[in-house]
Design an enzyme around this catalytic site. Structure first.
Site, PDB file in Angstrom:
ATOM      1  N   PRO A 161       0.829  -1.209   0.000  1.00 29.01           N
ATOM      2  CA  PRO A 161       0.000   0.000   0.000  1.00 29.01           C
ATOM      3  C   PRO A 161       0.860   1.254   0.000  1.00 29.01           C
ATOM      4  O   PRO A 161       1.727   1.417   0.843  1.00 29.01           O
ATOM      5  CB  PRO A 161      -0.842  -0.117   1.271  1.00 29.01           C
ATOM      6  CG  PRO A 161      -0.175  -1.154   2.099  1.00 29.01           C
ATOM      7  CD  PRO A 161       0.549  -2.055   1.165  1.00 29.01           C
ATOM      8  N   GLU A 162       0.611   2.104  -0.970  1.00 23.06           N
ATOM      9  CA  GLU A 162       1.337   3.361  -1.095  1.00 23.06           C
ATOM     10  C   GLU A 162       0.356   4.486  -0.790  1.00 23.06           C
ATOM     11  O   GLU A 162      -0.746   4.241  -0.302  1.00 23.06           O
ATOM     12  CB  GLU A 162       1.941   3.470  -2.506  1.00 23.06           C
ATOM     13  CG  GLU A 162       2.813   2.259  -2.853  1.00 23.06           C
ATOM     14  CD  GLU A 162       3.434   2.330  -4.238  1.00 23.06           C
ATOM     15  OE1 GLU A 162       3.654   3.441  -4.741  1.00 23.06           O
ATOM     16  OE2 GLU A 162       3.705   1.271  -4.821  1.00 23.06           O
ATOM     17  N   HIS A 197      -3.745 -14.275  11.110  1.00 19.51           N
ATOM     18  CA  HIS A 197      -2.801 -13.236  10.691  1.00 19.51           C
ATOM     19  C   HIS A 197      -3.058 -11.883  11.356  1.00 19.51           C
ATOM     20  O   HIS A 197      -2.401 -10.902  11.023  1.00 19.51           O
ATOM     21  CB  HIS A 197      -2.817 -13.097   9.170  1.00 19.51           C
ATOM     22  CG  HIS A 197      -2.288 -14.317   8.476  1.00 19.51           C
ATOM     23  ND1 HIS A 197      -2.913 -14.885   7.383  1.00 19.51           N
ATOM     24  CD2 HIS A 197      -1.219 -15.092   8.737  1.00 19.51           C
ATOM     25  CE1 HIS A 197      -2.227 -15.952   6.997  1.00 19.51           C
ATOM     26  NE2 HIS A 197      -1.194 -16.097   7.801  1.00 19.51           N
ATOM     27  N   ARG A 250       2.795 -10.721   6.671  1.00 18.65           N
ATOM     28  CA  ARG A 250       4.272 -10.752   6.679  1.00 18.65           C
ATOM     29  C   ARG A 250       4.913 -10.038   7.861  1.00 18.65           C
ATOM     30  O   ARG A 250       6.143  -9.933   7.921  1.00 18.65           O
ATOM     31  CB  ARG A 250       4.794 -10.170   5.371  1.00 18.65           C
ATOM     32  CG  ARG A 250       4.425 -11.049   4.198  1.00 18.65           C
ATOM     33  CD  ARG A 250       5.017 -10.550   2.909  1.00 18.65           C
ATOM     34  NE  ARG A 250       4.287 -11.163   1.807  1.00 18.65           N
ATOM     35  CZ  ARG A 250       4.447 -10.835   0.539  1.00 18.65           C
ATOM     36  NH1 ARG A 250       5.302  -9.900   0.213  1.00 18.65           N
ATOM     37  NH2 ARG A 250       3.760 -11.426  -0.401  1.00 18.65           N
TER      38      ARG A 250
END
Length: 265
Positions: A2-3, A92, A111
DNA sequence: CTAAAATCCTGGTGGC
DNA sequence: TGCCACCAGGATTTTA
Protein backbone atom coordinates in the site's frame (compact mmCIF):
# COMPACT_ATOMS: atom_id res chain seq x y z
CA UNK A 1 2.59 -2.55 -1.12
CA UNK A 2 0.00 0.00 0.00
CA UNK A 3 1.34 3.36 -1.09
CA UNK A 4 -0.05 6.85 -0.73
CA UNK A 5 -3.27 6.27 -2.73
CA UNK A 6 -4.07 2.95 -1.05
CA UNK A 7 -3.50 4.39 2.41
CA UNK A 8 -5.62 7.42 1.54
CA UNK A 9 -8.50 5.15 0.52
CA UNK A 10 -8.15 3.10 3.69
CA UNK A 11 -8.16 6.25 5.85
CA UNK A 12 -11.31 7.55 4.15
CA UNK A 13 -13.03 4.23 4.74
CA UNK A 14 -12.13 4.09 8.42
CA UNK A 15 -13.41 7.53 9.39
CA UNK A 16 -17.08 6.53 9.34
CA UNK A 17 -16.77 3.51 11.61
CA UNK A 18 -14.03 4.86 13.87
CA UNK A 19 -14.16 8.63 14.42
CA UNK A 20 -15.86 9.23 17.78
CA UNK A 21 -15.15 5.73 19.06
CA UNK A 22 -13.12 5.22 22.22
CA UNK A 23 -10.44 2.56 22.67
CA UNK A 24 -11.10 0.21 25.58
CA UNK A 25 -8.15 -2.18 25.31
CA UNK A 26 -5.29 -3.54 23.21
CA UNK A 27 -4.07 -7.08 22.59
CA UNK A 28 -0.60 -7.47 21.07
CA UNK A 29 0.15 -10.83 19.50
CA UNK A 30 3.34 -9.89 17.67
CA UNK A 31 5.29 -7.54 19.94
CA UNK A 32 7.97 -6.84 17.31
CA UNK A 33 5.45 -4.80 15.39
CA UNK A 34 4.73 -2.42 18.27
CA UNK A 35 7.35 0.29 18.60
CA UNK A 36 5.93 1.63 21.86
CA UNK A 37 6.54 -0.53 24.95
CA UNK A 38 3.47 -2.76 25.18
CA UNK A 39 2.72 -1.98 28.86
CA UNK A 40 2.84 1.73 28.03
CA UNK A 41 0.52 1.21 25.06
CA UNK A 42 -1.94 -0.75 27.19
CA UNK A 43 -1.82 1.83 29.96
CA UNK A 44 -2.17 4.87 27.74
CA UNK A 45 -4.50 4.01 24.87
CA UNK A 46 -7.68 2.85 26.66
CA UNK A 47 -10.00 5.74 27.38
CA UNK A 48 -8.78 7.84 24.46
CA UNK A 49 -11.31 8.76 21.80
CA UNK A 50 -10.48 8.91 18.10
CA UNK A 51 -11.06 12.55 17.15
CA UNK A 52 -9.84 12.32 13.58
CA UNK A 53 -7.96 10.00 11.22
CA UNK A 54 -5.58 11.47 8.67
CA UNK A 55 -2.73 10.29 6.48
CA UNK A 56 0.90 11.39 6.35
CA UNK A 57 2.94 9.64 3.67
CA UNK A 58 2.00 5.96 4.10
CA UNK A 59 1.16 6.31 7.80
CA UNK A 60 -2.36 6.28 9.17
CA UNK A 61 -2.57 8.90 11.89
CA UNK A 62 -5.18 8.56 14.65
CA UNK A 63 -5.57 11.85 16.53
CA UNK A 64 -6.60 10.96 20.09
CA UNK A 65 -8.54 12.90 22.70
CA UNK A 66 -5.73 12.65 25.23
CA UNK A 67 -3.40 14.47 22.88
CA UNK A 68 -1.55 11.33 21.82
CA UNK A 69 -1.10 10.08 18.27
CA UNK A 70 -1.51 6.48 17.20
CA UNK A 71 0.33 5.73 13.95
CA UNK A 72 -0.14 2.55 11.93
CA UNK A 73 2.06 1.62 8.99
CA UNK A 74 0.79 -1.24 6.83
CA UNK A 75 4.09 -1.85 5.05
CA UNK A 76 3.79 -4.81 2.68
CA UNK A 77 0.83 -6.88 3.69
CA UNK A 78 -1.03 -4.95 6.35
CA UNK A 79 -4.78 -4.52 6.37
CA UNK A 80 -7.24 -3.03 8.85
CA UNK A 81 -10.61 -4.55 9.68
CA UNK A 82 -13.40 -3.17 11.84
CA UNK A 83 -15.48 -6.11 12.99
CA UNK A 84 -17.87 -7.10 15.77
CA UNK A 85 -16.13 -8.90 18.63
CA UNK A 86 -18.16 -11.98 17.73
CA UNK A 87 -16.52 -12.24 14.31
CA UNK A 88 -14.23 -15.31 14.01
CA UNK A 89 -10.54 -14.84 14.63
CA UNK A 90 -7.93 -14.77 11.89
CA UNK A 91 -4.42 -16.16 12.50
CA UNK A 92 -2.80 -13.24 10.69
CA UNK A 93 -4.26 -10.62 13.02
CA UNK A 94 -1.27 -9.23 14.95
CA UNK A 95 -2.83 -6.49 17.08
CA UNK A 96 -6.41 -6.07 18.27
CA UNK A 97 -7.78 -2.70 19.38
CA UNK A 98 -10.99 -3.00 21.42
CA UNK A 99 -13.61 -0.31 20.89
CA UNK A 100 -16.48 0.94 23.02
CA UNK A 101 -19.20 -0.44 20.73
CA UNK A 102 -18.48 -4.19 20.86
CA UNK A 103 -16.35 -3.90 17.77
CA UNK A 104 -12.62 -4.26 17.25
CA UNK A 105 -10.06 -2.68 14.96
CA UNK A 106 -7.96 -5.64 13.88
CA UNK A 107 -4.51 -5.12 12.36
CA UNK A 108 -4.06 -8.05 10.03
CA UNK A 109 -0.56 -8.45 8.61
CA UNK A 110 0.61 -11.71 7.08
CA UNK A 111 4.27 -10.75 6.68
CA UNK A 112 4.63 -8.97 10.02
CA UNK A 113 6.28 -5.87 8.57
CA UNK A 114 3.54 -3.53 9.76
CA UNK A 115 4.22 -1.18 12.65
CA UNK A 116 2.27 0.44 15.50
CA UNK A 117 3.39 3.58 17.34
CA UNK A 118 1.68 5.47 20.15
CA UNK A 119 3.46 8.77 20.80
CA UNK A 120 2.87 12.09 22.45
CA UNK A 121 4.91 14.00 19.87
CA UNK A 122 3.94 13.06 16.30
CA UNK A 123 7.30 14.23 15.00
CA UNK A 124 8.89 11.25 16.69
CA UNK A 125 7.33 9.18 13.88
CA UNK A 126 6.72 11.52 10.96
CA UNK A 127 9.17 14.33 11.67
CA UNK A 128 11.72 13.46 9.01
CA UNK A 129 9.44 12.84 6.07
CA UNK A 130 9.72 14.76 2.84
CA UNK A 131 6.86 16.82 1.38
CA UNK A 132 3.44 15.44 0.51
CA UNK A 133 3.34 15.32 -3.28
CA UNK A 134 -0.41 16.01 -3.47
CA UNK A 135 -0.46 18.95 -1.05
CA UNK A 136 -2.09 22.06 -2.49
CA UNK A 137 0.94 24.14 -1.66
CA UNK A 138 3.44 21.71 -3.18
CA UNK A 139 4.34 23.50 -6.41
CA UNK A 140 6.55 22.56 -9.38
CA UNK A 141 9.22 24.91 -8.08
CA UNK A 142 9.20 23.11 -4.71
CA UNK A 143 9.64 19.80 -6.47
CA UNK A 144 12.47 21.09 -8.64
CA UNK A 145 14.19 22.52 -5.57
CA UNK A 146 14.40 19.04 -4.03
CA UNK A 147 16.80 18.04 -6.79
CA UNK A 148 19.33 20.77 -6.12
CA UNK A 149 22.72 19.27 -5.26
CA UNK A 150 21.31 15.74 -5.42
CA UNK A 151 23.21 13.25 -7.53
CA UNK A 152 21.51 9.93 -6.79
CA UNK A 153 19.60 7.91 -9.31
CA UNK A 154 16.04 8.95 -10.01
CA UNK A 155 14.20 5.81 -8.90
CA UNK A 156 15.78 5.41 -5.46
CA UNK A 157 15.26 9.13 -4.84
CA UNK A 158 11.54 8.81 -5.50
CA UNK A 159 11.37 5.90 -3.07
CA UNK A 160 13.27 7.85 -0.39
CA UNK A 161 10.58 9.00 2.08
CA UNK A 162 12.84 11.75 3.38
CA UNK A 163 13.12 13.13 -0.14
CA UNK A 164 9.42 12.96 -1.03
CA UNK A 165 6.79 11.09 0.97
CA UNK A 166 4.29 8.45 -0.04
CA UNK A 167 5.66 7.08 -3.31
CA UNK A 168 6.35 3.36 -3.48
CA UNK A 169 7.54 1.00 -6.15
CA UNK A 170 4.39 1.00 -8.26
CA UNK A 171 3.85 4.75 -8.46
CA UNK A 172 7.58 5.44 -8.91
CA UNK A 173 7.69 3.23 -12.01
CA UNK A 174 4.41 4.55 -13.39
CA UNK A 175 5.49 8.16 -12.83
CA UNK A 176 8.82 7.69 -14.60
CA UNK A 177 7.03 6.14 -17.56
CA UNK A 178 4.49 8.95 -17.78
CA UNK A 179 7.28 11.50 -17.63
CA UNK A 180 9.34 9.67 -20.26
CA UNK A 181 12.32 9.43 -17.92
CA UNK A 182 14.73 6.53 -17.53
CA UNK A 183 14.65 5.59 -13.81
CA UNK A 184 18.42 5.05 -13.93
CA UNK A 185 19.07 8.73 -14.69
CA UNK A 186 20.98 10.63 -12.03
CA UNK A 187 19.25 13.59 -10.44
CA UNK A 188 21.77 16.12 -11.73
CA UNK A 189 21.08 15.23 -15.36
CA UNK A 190 17.40 16.19 -15.23
CA UNK A 191 16.49 19.39 -17.06
CA UNK A 192 13.93 21.89 -15.85
CA UNK A 193 11.59 20.46 -18.48
CA UNK A 194 12.20 16.91 -17.23
CA UNK A 195 11.39 17.97 -13.67
CA UNK A 196 8.22 19.73 -14.79
CA UNK A 197 7.00 16.60 -16.56
CA UNK A 198 7.93 14.43 -13.61
CA UNK A 199 6.08 16.67 -11.15
CA UNK A 200 2.88 16.38 -13.17
CA UNK A 201 3.41 12.65 -13.80
CA UNK A 202 3.72 11.94 -10.07
CA UNK A 203 0.66 13.99 -9.17
CA UNK A 204 -1.38 12.39 -11.95
CA UNK A 205 -0.30 8.85 -11.11
CA UNK A 206 -1.15 9.28 -7.43
CA UNK A 207 -4.44 10.97 -8.23
CA UNK A 208 -5.35 8.23 -10.69
CA UNK A 209 -4.57 5.68 -8.00
CA UNK A 210 -6.97 7.38 -5.62
CA UNK A 211 -9.67 7.76 -8.30
CA UNK A 212 -9.47 4.02 -8.94
CA UNK A 213 -9.58 3.39 -5.18
CA UNK A 214 -6.01 2.11 -5.11
CA UNK A 215 -4.42 -1.04 -6.44
CA UNK A 216 -5.38 -4.48 -5.18
CA UNK A 217 -2.20 -6.51 -5.13
CA UNK A 218 -0.16 -8.86 -3.02
CA UNK A 219 -3.24 -11.01 -2.34
CA UNK A 220 -4.77 -8.21 -0.26
CA UNK A 221 -7.99 -7.17 -1.93
CA UNK A 222 -8.84 -3.62 -1.08
CA UNK A 223 -11.63 -2.93 -3.53
CA UNK A 224 -9.46 -0.89 -5.87
CA UNK A 225 -8.70 -1.63 -9.48
CA UNK A 226 -5.75 0.61 -10.35
CA UNK A 227 -3.77 -2.56 -11.03
CA UNK A 228 -5.68 -2.77 -14.31
CA UNK A 229 -4.15 0.54 -15.37
CA UNK A 230 -0.45 -0.19 -14.85
CA UNK A 231 1.56 0.72 -17.93
CA UNK A 232 4.94 -0.65 -16.83
CA UNK A 233 4.79 -2.07 -13.29
CA UNK A 234 4.80 -5.87 -13.41
CA UNK A 235 4.73 -5.90 -17.23
CA UNK A 236 8.26 -7.22 -17.82
CA UNK A 237 8.56 -8.67 -21.32
CA UNK A 238 5.17 -7.40 -22.43
CA UNK A 239 4.83 -4.77 -25.16
CA UNK A 240 4.99 -1.12 -24.22
CA UNK A 241 1.48 0.27 -24.57
CA UNK A 242 2.90 3.33 -26.29
CA UNK A 243 5.57 2.01 -28.68
CA UNK A 244 5.34 -1.78 -28.57
CA UNK A 245 8.90 -2.38 -27.37
CA UNK A 246 9.43 -4.95 -24.60
CA UNK A 247 9.15 -3.60 -21.08
CA UNK A 248 12.48 -4.04 -19.31
CA UNK A 249 13.17 -5.00 -15.71
CA UNK A 250 16.26 -3.96 -13.78
CA UNK A 251 17.02 -3.75 -10.08
CA UNK A 252 17.65 -0.28 -8.66
CA UNK A 253 18.17 0.31 -4.99
CA UNK A 254 17.32 -3.34 -4.45
CA UNK A 255 13.87 -2.93 -6.00
CA UNK A 256 12.37 -4.25 -9.21
CA UNK A 257 12.15 -1.43 -11.71
CA UNK A 258 10.04 -1.65 -14.86
CA UNK A 259 10.43 0.70 -17.82
CA UNK A 260 10.42 1.11 -21.59
CA UNK A 261 13.92 1.83 -22.84
CA UNK A 262 12.49 3.41 -25.99
CA UNK A 263 9.99 5.79 -24.40
CA UNK A 264 12.05 6.59 -21.30
CA UNK A 265 15.33 8.42 -21.80
C1' DC B 1 27.38 12.60 -0.01
C1' DT B 2 25.81 8.09 -2.59
C1' DA B 3 24.90 3.33 -2.82
C1' DA B 4 24.67 -1.32 -2.15
C1' DA B 5 23.63 -4.95 0.98
C1' DA B 6 21.52 -6.81 4.95
C1' DT B 7 17.50 -7.00 7.88
C1' DC B 8 12.80 -8.18 9.03
C1' DC B 9 8.83 -11.89 7.34
C1' DT B 10 5.54 -15.29 5.01
C1' DG B 11 3.13 -17.20 1.14
C1' DG B 12 3.27 -18.23 -3.47
C1' DT B 13 5.82 -20.01 -7.27
C1' DG B 14 8.91 -22.45 -10.28
C1' DG B 15 12.28 -26.04 -10.85
C1' DC B 16 13.50 -30.66 -10.35
C1' DT C 1 3.56 -35.14 -5.32
C1' DG C 2 6.95 -33.13 -2.47
C1' DC C 3 10.69 -30.47 -1.34
C1' DC C 4 13.38 -26.43 -1.55
C1' DA C 5 15.35 -22.22 -3.18
C1' DC C 6 13.89 -17.96 -4.29
C1' DC C 7 11.21 -13.77 -4.83
C1' DA C 8 8.19 -9.86 -3.49
C1' DG C 9 9.07 -5.23 -0.97
C1' DG C 10 8.87 -0.36 2.94
C1' DA C 11 11.91 1.47 5.69
C1' DT C 12 15.89 1.28 8.51
C1' DT C 13 20.53 0.04 9.49
C1' DT C 14 25.02 -1.31 8.30
C1' DT C 15 28.94 -1.27 5.45
C1' DA C 16 31.75 0.55 1.87
Amino acid sequence: MPELPEVEIIVRGLRGPLVGRTFTGVTVRWPNSVKTPVPELQATLPGQTIEQITRRAKYLWFHLSGGDSLFLHLKMSGDLLVLPVTEPDDPHVRTIFDLDNDHQLRFKDTRKFGRVYLVRNPNAVIGRLGPEPLADDFLPADFAALFARRRGRLKPLLLNQKFIAGIGNIYADESCFAAGLDPRRTADTLSADDLGRLYHAIRQALTAGIVHKGASLDSVYRGGEFQNHFRVYGRTGQPCLRCGAEIQRVVLGGRSTHFCSTCQR
